[in-house]
Design a protein around this motif. Structure first.
Motif, PDB file in Angstrom:
ATOM      1  N   PRO A 172      38.393  18.269  78.201  1.00 39.91           N
ATOM      2  CA  PRO A 172      37.112  17.579  78.219  1.00 39.91           C
ATOM      3  C   PRO A 172      37.256  16.085  77.915  1.00 39.91           C
ATOM      4  O   PRO A 172      38.309  15.629  77.477  1.00 39.91           O
ATOM      5  CB  PRO A 172      36.325  18.281  77.111  1.00 39.91           C
ATOM      6  CG  PRO A 172      37.371  18.720  76.143  1.00 39.91           C
ATOM      7  CD  PRO A 172      38.560  19.085  77.003  1.00 39.91           C
ATOM      8  N   GLY A 173      36.183  15.359  78.128  1.00 38.56           N
ATOM      9  CA  GLY A 173      36.142  13.941  77.780  1.00 38.56           C
ATOM     10  C   GLY A 173      36.739  13.047  78.852  1.00 38.56           C
ATOM     11  O   GLY A 173      37.306  13.506  79.843  1.00 38.56           O
ATOM     12  N   PHE A 174      36.585  11.743  78.644  1.00 34.64           N
ATOM     13  CA  PHE A 174      37.026  10.745  79.612  1.00 34.64           C
ATOM     14  C   PHE A 174      38.525  10.831  79.875  1.00 34.64           C
ATOM     15  O   PHE A 174      38.968  10.850  81.021  1.00 34.64           O
ATOM     16  CB  PHE A 174      36.628   9.342  79.132  1.00 34.64           C
ATOM     17  CG  PHE A 174      36.984   8.243  80.089  1.00 34.64           C
ATOM     18  CD1 PHE A 174      36.345   8.140  81.311  1.00 34.64           C
ATOM     19  CD2 PHE A 174      37.967   7.315  79.764  1.00 34.64           C
ATOM     20  CE1 PHE A 174      36.667   7.120  82.206  1.00 34.64           C
ATOM     21  CE2 PHE A 174      38.298   6.290  80.648  1.00 34.64           C
ATOM     22  CZ  PHE A 174      37.649   6.192  81.868  1.00 34.64           C
ATOM     23  N   ALA A 175      39.335  10.920  78.811  1.00 32.59           N
ATOM     24  CA  ALA A 175      40.794  10.974  78.995  1.00 32.59           C
ATOM     25  C   ALA A 175      41.197  12.236  79.746  1.00 32.59           C
ATOM     26  O   ALA A 175      42.029  12.174  80.663  1.00 32.59           O
ATOM     27  CB  ALA A 175      41.511  10.882  77.657  1.00 32.59           C
ATOM     28  N   GLY A 176      40.614  13.376  79.410  1.00 26.71           N
ATOM     29  CA  GLY A 176      40.939  14.622  80.097  1.00 26.71           C
ATOM     30  C   GLY A 176      40.543  14.581  81.562  1.00 26.71           C
ATOM     31  O   GLY A 176      41.278  15.057  82.435  1.00 26.71           O
ATOM     32  N   TRP A 177      39.384  13.989  81.835  1.00 26.06           N
ATOM     33  CA  TRP A 177      38.878  13.849  83.205  1.00 26.06           C
ATOM     34  C   TRP A 177      39.819  12.974  84.038  1.00 26.06           C
ATOM     35  O   TRP A 177      40.203  13.328  85.143  1.00 26.06           O
ATOM     36  CB  TRP A 177      37.471  13.268  83.117  1.00 26.06           C
ATOM     37  CG  TRP A 177      36.742  13.035  84.390  1.00 26.06           C
ATOM     38  CD1 TRP A 177      36.199  13.981  85.218  1.00 26.06           C
ATOM     39  CD2 TRP A 177      36.400  11.763  84.954  1.00 26.06           C
ATOM     40  NE1 TRP A 177      35.555  13.369  86.269  1.00 26.06           N
ATOM     41  CE2 TRP A 177      35.659  12.011  86.127  1.00 26.06           C
ATOM     42  CE3 TRP A 177      36.653  10.450  84.581  1.00 26.06           C
ATOM     43  CZ2 TRP A 177      35.169  10.978  86.926  1.00 26.06           C
ATOM     44  CZ3 TRP A 177      36.161   9.431  85.376  1.00 26.06           C
ATOM     45  CH2 TRP A 177      35.434   9.700  86.542  1.00 26.06           C
ATOM     46  N   VAL A 178      40.233  11.825  83.483  1.00 24.96           N
ATOM     47  CA  VAL A 178      41.143  10.921  84.201  1.00 24.96           C
ATOM     48  C   VAL A 178      42.510  11.572  84.397  1.00 24.96           C
ATOM     49  O   VAL A 178      43.087  11.493  85.484  1.00 24.96           O
ATOM     50  CB  VAL A 178      41.266   9.558  83.475  1.00 24.96           C
ATOM     51  CG1 VAL A 178      42.383   8.718  84.074  1.00 24.96           C
ATOM     52  CG2 VAL A 178      39.940   8.807  83.512  1.00 24.96           C
ATOM     53  N   LYS A 179      43.036  12.228  83.372  1.00 26.39           N
ATOM     54  CA  LYS A 179      44.348  12.891  83.494  1.00 26.39           C
ATOM     55  C   LYS A 179      44.314  13.963  84.582  1.00 26.39           C
ATOM     56  O   LYS A 179      45.260  14.105  85.348  1.00 26.39           O
ATOM     57  CB  LYS A 179      44.763  13.524  82.156  1.00 26.39           C
ATOM     58  CG  LYS A 179      45.150  12.515  81.089  1.00 26.39           C
ATOM     59  CD  LYS A 179      45.422  13.260  79.779  1.00 26.39           C
ATOM     60  CE  LYS A 179      45.516  12.320  78.611  1.00 26.39           C
ATOM     61  NZ  LYS A 179      45.655  13.049  77.331  1.00 26.39           N
ATOM     62  N   HIS A 180      43.235  14.722  84.660  1.00 29.05           N
ATOM     63  CA  HIS A 180      43.084  15.769  85.674  1.00 29.05           C
ATOM     64  C   HIS A 180      43.107  15.137  87.070  1.00 29.05           C
ATOM     65  O   HIS A 180      43.796  15.623  87.958  1.00 29.05           O
ATOM     66  CB  HIS A 180      41.765  16.526  85.427  1.00 29.05           C
ATOM     67  CG  HIS A 180      41.636  17.802  86.185  1.00 29.05           C
ATOM     68  ND1 HIS A 180      42.309  18.939  85.817  1.00 29.05           N
ATOM     69  CD2 HIS A 180      40.913  18.120  87.271  1.00 29.05           C
ATOM     70  CE1 HIS A 180      42.001  19.908  86.654  1.00 29.05           C
ATOM     71  NE2 HIS A 180      41.147  19.441  87.553  1.00 29.05           N
ATOM     72  N   TRP A 181      42.374  14.048  87.247  1.00 29.40           N
ATOM     73  CA  TRP A 181      42.349  13.329  88.523  1.00 29.40           C
ATOM     74  C   TRP A 181      43.735  12.771  88.858  1.00 29.40           C
ATOM     75  O   TRP A 181      44.207  12.895  89.985  1.00 29.40           O
ATOM     76  CB  TRP A 181      41.312  12.210  88.461  1.00 29.40           C
ATOM     77  CG  TRP A 181      41.375  11.270  89.611  1.00 29.40           C
ATOM     78  CD1 TRP A 181      40.833  11.444  90.859  1.00 29.40           C
ATOM     79  CD2 TRP A 181      42.033  10.001  89.643  1.00 29.40           C
ATOM     80  NE1 TRP A 181      41.110  10.368  91.646  1.00 29.40           N
ATOM     81  CE2 TRP A 181      41.855   9.460  90.929  1.00 29.40           C
ATOM     82  CE3 TRP A 181      42.765   9.271  88.711  1.00 29.40           C
ATOM     83  CZ2 TRP A 181      42.365   8.226  91.300  1.00 29.40           C
ATOM     84  CZ3 TRP A 181      43.271   8.043  89.077  1.00 29.40           C
ATOM     85  CH2 TRP A 181      43.072   7.532  90.353  1.00 29.40           C
ATOM     86  N   ALA A 182      44.392  12.176  87.865  1.00 29.40           N
ATOM     87  CA  ALA A 182      45.706  11.557  88.086  1.00 29.40           C
ATOM     88  C   ALA A 182      46.753  12.603  88.481  1.00 29.40           C
ATOM     89  O   ALA A 182      47.712  12.284  89.177  1.00 29.40           O
ATOM     90  CB  ALA A 182      46.153  10.798  86.838  1.00 29.40           C
TER      91      ALA A 182
END
Length: 191
Positions: A172-182
């Motif tokens: 969850p959260g911004f970092a988790g969202w970006v890592k998933h996309w990356a």
């Protein structure tokens, strides 16, 4: 909340965020003075690590996430519309569980009440990070019980991002969202 800390920026998360974004496609960071002024004007404190990210790393990026890029803090998607209600970031985001309003004939509320509730989902307690097109917007919740979480809000409904909510394997959260996309994972990889 799955170990997510919306009040303190984890150095490892900030490093992962720096690595995920193409420096050449990033807008310059806002700096702390501009971030604090934005927060004071709206009566909020941005959740971490997004807060430090826009202050020190990058205020928007053409390279995404989401598909059409990460919007700068003060911008809205081009297709958002000019005739929408004023967004009120200091009013709490109203949801903590998914709400699929399209095709929900079982809702006992009057149509006007449903429209008002949907308006609050779109316009209270969140900033819009960007869009994947077709009216699918990614929101970072800045006020309310889900502060720090990312939500996908569209014409059909609203759902939180994070493995604990069942639609994705991402954190969850911004970092988790970006890592998933990356990691080039599909957004909804658990359905």
């Amino acid at each position: 909340m799955g170990g997510m800390d919306a009040d303190h920026a984890d150095p490892a998360d900030l490093e992962a965020l720096r690595a995920a974004f193409d420096v050449d496609s990033c807008e310059p960071p806002l700096g702390w003075e501009a971030v604090r002024a934005y927060e004071a004007e709206r009566g909020i404190v941005l959740p971490e690590p997004y807060r430090t990210f826009v202050a020190e790393v990058c205020d928007g990026s053409a390279s995404g996430p989401p598909d059409y890029g990460l919007l700068p803090l003060v911008e809205m998607p081009e297709d958002w519309g000019d005739d929408r209600p004023q967004r009120v970031l200091a009013k709490p985001f109203p949801l903590t569980v998914p709400w699929l309003w399209e095709g929900d004939e079982g809702d006992p509320r009057q149509p006007e009440e449903i429209d008002e509730a949907k308006s609050q989902v779109f316009d209270h307690g969140s900033i819009v990070l960007g869009t994947d097109g077709c009216g699918m917007y990614w929101h970072l919740i800045v006020t309310g019980p889900h502060r720090g979480h990312i939500w996908n809000i569209s014409g059909e409904g609203a759902a939180p991002f994070g493995a604990e909510f069942g639609f994705t394997t991402g954190s969850p959260g911004f970092a988790g969202w970006v890592k998933h996309w990356a990691a080039h994972e599909p957004w909804f990889d658990a359905v």
